[in-house]
Design an enzyme around this catalytic site. Structure first.
Site, short mmCIF file in Angstrom:
data_model
loop_
_atom_site.label_atom_id
_atom_site.label_comp_id
_atom_site.label_asym_id
_atom_site.label_seq_id
_atom_site.Cartn_x
_atom_site.Cartn_y
_atom_site.Cartn_z
N CYS A 125 6.61 -15.33 2.77
CA CYS A 125 7.82 -14.75 3.54
C CYS A 125 8.83 -16.03 3.43
O CYS A 125 10.19 -15.83 3.90
CB CYS A 125 7.51 -14.97 5.13
SG CYS A 125 6.97 -16.40 5.98
N ARG A 134 -7.15 -6.30 4.15
CA ARG A 134 -7.39 -6.67 2.51
C ARG A 134 -7.85 -7.83 2.16
O ARG A 134 -8.30 -8.13 1.23
CB ARG A 134 -5.71 -6.50 2.15
CG ARG A 134 -5.12 -5.22 1.99
CD ARG A 134 -3.87 -5.56 1.49
NE ARG A 134 -3.17 -4.20 1.61
CZ ARG A 134 -1.77 -3.81 1.94
NH1 ARG A 134 -1.12 -4.84 2.25
NH2 ARG A 134 -1.19 -2.75 2.05
#
EC number: 1.2.1.27
Length: 535
Positions: free
Chosen positions: A317, A213
């Protein structure tokens, strides 16, 4: 029709302004036409080459969902060629003096600094984060490159002279061979820079697979590394999805794999790679808690909660996705909502934007479904970003800041990593209750406590079973002289990223026991008994 043509022209103009280096390697101006989009190249043996694949993946600008490029799913022959290039380059690179490898990295960090804004613009185009956040993405990766320049100290061995008469024992670190990295979409520059500079300065060669991506930043970083003097073949780049991952896990010439991404992918890569005898480190998902004590500095704490929860649209994260308000701190909730309301949601390249879009329409749908689950399971939506509309970017993947209260640990919105601009809020009466909630959660990436009491902070830091703890620091990502030490279900492997642990991951020890007799080296008679070393 005219509006569509104008929008397409504006997009092409924006792409062409990204970088002259990018134009030469990733966004060649000649590739633009009314019926075509630019294609991402492979980087094999020092050359940017067009893939012969018949399978291509569209790259979208998340703010508009317009196609801005196409990335190939590398063929088996292309992936084999990339590994073979790494393998050929390894002996000479491993034998290159450590000072020469250090010099390549020193030049590299300077080129990254000079091109930081260009890399950031490319990240914003493909990933959607704000330009300021994209610059931070590059800068945190640059810090690891700078740390890798300390390799002459980091790779020191150990020695013990005279373990017995005339006998010395010493060990030193050697590279593994061909190493590989599989990177996620959320940090297009930082995560690759956690990987290949550390591996290469140790003498390894590296095969990189960026996220399909957001491949552009990695391609530009490869060009800058080549300009820094890295020999052909020391870094190769392939593209793809499942087949490329399986190839990396299975190829016998790849000795180690670094991965950052989801738990599902990380568990799979760790199991498959380990089964094939590879060293694997896998940073995975998280559910990071911020525990707010009533004695905390309210202004600072509320601002830090909002920034850590909603920055990068929550696609980190280490995002602080869960707040636990202890005791009277629960009264701060209305002010927390007010601060979150004031954040500006817009395309990442627009002035004043605080957060941009999510990466894909599917990611937006998943985040909205998890918000829906909160209402169905009894939670309260204090701030709802599901229906936000951004003027001029109506087709973008936007979700506004969302705050869910009255959340219980049994709820889906708490148990699952949302990976969006959503803060779930729990309440407890005591610090011990908060610690139990944190420790009962399976993840162990990061946590933070907000307090002005040193004893409270020390108790929390020592009692929580989490790899990285912040005290009045909402996102406690260590600087690279330390290591990224996520734990439990947030990490698989036994050696973490960067710092001393990173050097250990990309090297192996060789230990030598050496005896040089003080007298004549020729033995008068053979020794046939078991050597006892220390007697």
């Amino acid at each position: 029709m005219a509006a569509a043509v104008a929008a397409a022209a504006a997009m092409r103009s924006r792409i062409l302004q990204v970088s002259s280096k990018v134009n030469a390697t990733w966004y060649p101006a000649s590739s633009f036409s009314s019926s075509s989009v630019p294609t991402v190249k492979l980087f094999i043996d020092g050359k940017f080459v067009e893939s012969k694949s018949d399978k291509w993946i569209d790259i979208h600008n998340p703010a508009t969902n317009e196609v801005v490029g196409r990335v190939p799913q590398s063929t088996k022959a292309e992936m084999d060629a990339a590994v073979e290039s790494c393998k050929r380059a390894f002996p000479a690179w491993a034998d290159t003096s450590i000072l020469s490898r250090q010099q390549v990295l020193l030049r590299y960090q300077q080129l990254i600094k000079e091109n930081l804004k260009e890399i950031a613009r490319l990240i914003t185009l493909e990933q959607g984060k704000t330009l300021a956040d994209a610059e931070g993405d590059v800068f945190r990766g640059l810090q690891v490159v700078e740390h890798a320049c300390s390799v002459t100290s980091l790779m020191l061995g150990e020695t013990m002279p005279s373990i017995t008469k005339d006998m010395d024992l010493y060990s030193y670190r050697l590279p593994l061979g061909v190493c590989a990295g599989i990177a996620p979409f959320n940090f297009p520059a930082m995560i690759p820079l956690w990987m290949f500079p550390m591996a290469m300065v140790c003498g390894n060669t590296f095969l990189m697979k960026p996220s399909e991506r957001v491949p552009g930043a990695t391609m530009l970083l490869a060009k800058l590394l080549q300009d820094s003097g890295a020999p052909d073949g020391t870094l190769n780049i392939i593209h793809g999805q499942h087949d490329a991952v399986n190839f990396i896990c299975d190829h016998p010439d790849i000795k180690a794999i670094s991965f950052v991404g989801s738990n599902q992918a990380g568990e799979y890569i760790f199991e498959r790679g380990s089964r094939n005898g590879k060293r694997v480190q896998a940073n995975m998902g998280a559910k990071n808690h911020g525990v707010v004590m009533p004695d905390a500095n309210k202004e600072n704490t509320l601002n830090q909660l909002v920034g850590a929860a909603f920055g990068a649209a929550g696609q980190r994260c280490m995002a602080l996705s869960t707040a636990i308000l202890v005791g009277e701190a629960k009264k701060w909730l209305p002010e927390l909502v007010d601060r979150a309301k004031n954040l500006r949601v817009n395309a990442g390249d627009q002035p004043g934007a605080d957060l941009g879009p999510l990466i894909t329409p599917q990611a937006k749908e998943r985040v909205c479904n998890l918000i829906d689950s909160g209402t169905k399971e009894g939670a309260s939506i204090l701030l709802d970003g599901r229906r936000i509309k951004v003027k001029g970017y109506e087709n973008g993947n936007f979700v506004g800041p969302t705050i869910i209260s009255n959340v219980k640990p049994s709820m889906t919105c708490y148990k699952e990593e949302i990976f969006g601009p959503v803060l779930v809020v729990l309440e407890t009466e005591t610090l011990d209750e908060a610690i139990k909630i944190v420790n009962d959660n399976p993840y162990g990436n990061g946590t933070a406590i907000f307090t002005t009491n040193g004893a409270t902070a020390r108790k929390y830091a020592h009692m929580v079973d989490v790899g990285q703890v912040g005290v009045n620091v909402p996102i406690p990502v260590p600087l690279p002289m330390f290591s990224f030490t996520g734990s439990r279900s947030s990490f698989r492997g036994d050696t973490n990223f960067y710092g001393k642990q990173g050097i250990q991951f990309y090297t192996q020890l060789k230990t030598i026991t050496s005896q040089w007799k003080e007298e004549d080296a020729t033995l008068s008679s053979p020794a046939v008994v078991m050597p006892t070393m220390g007697r």
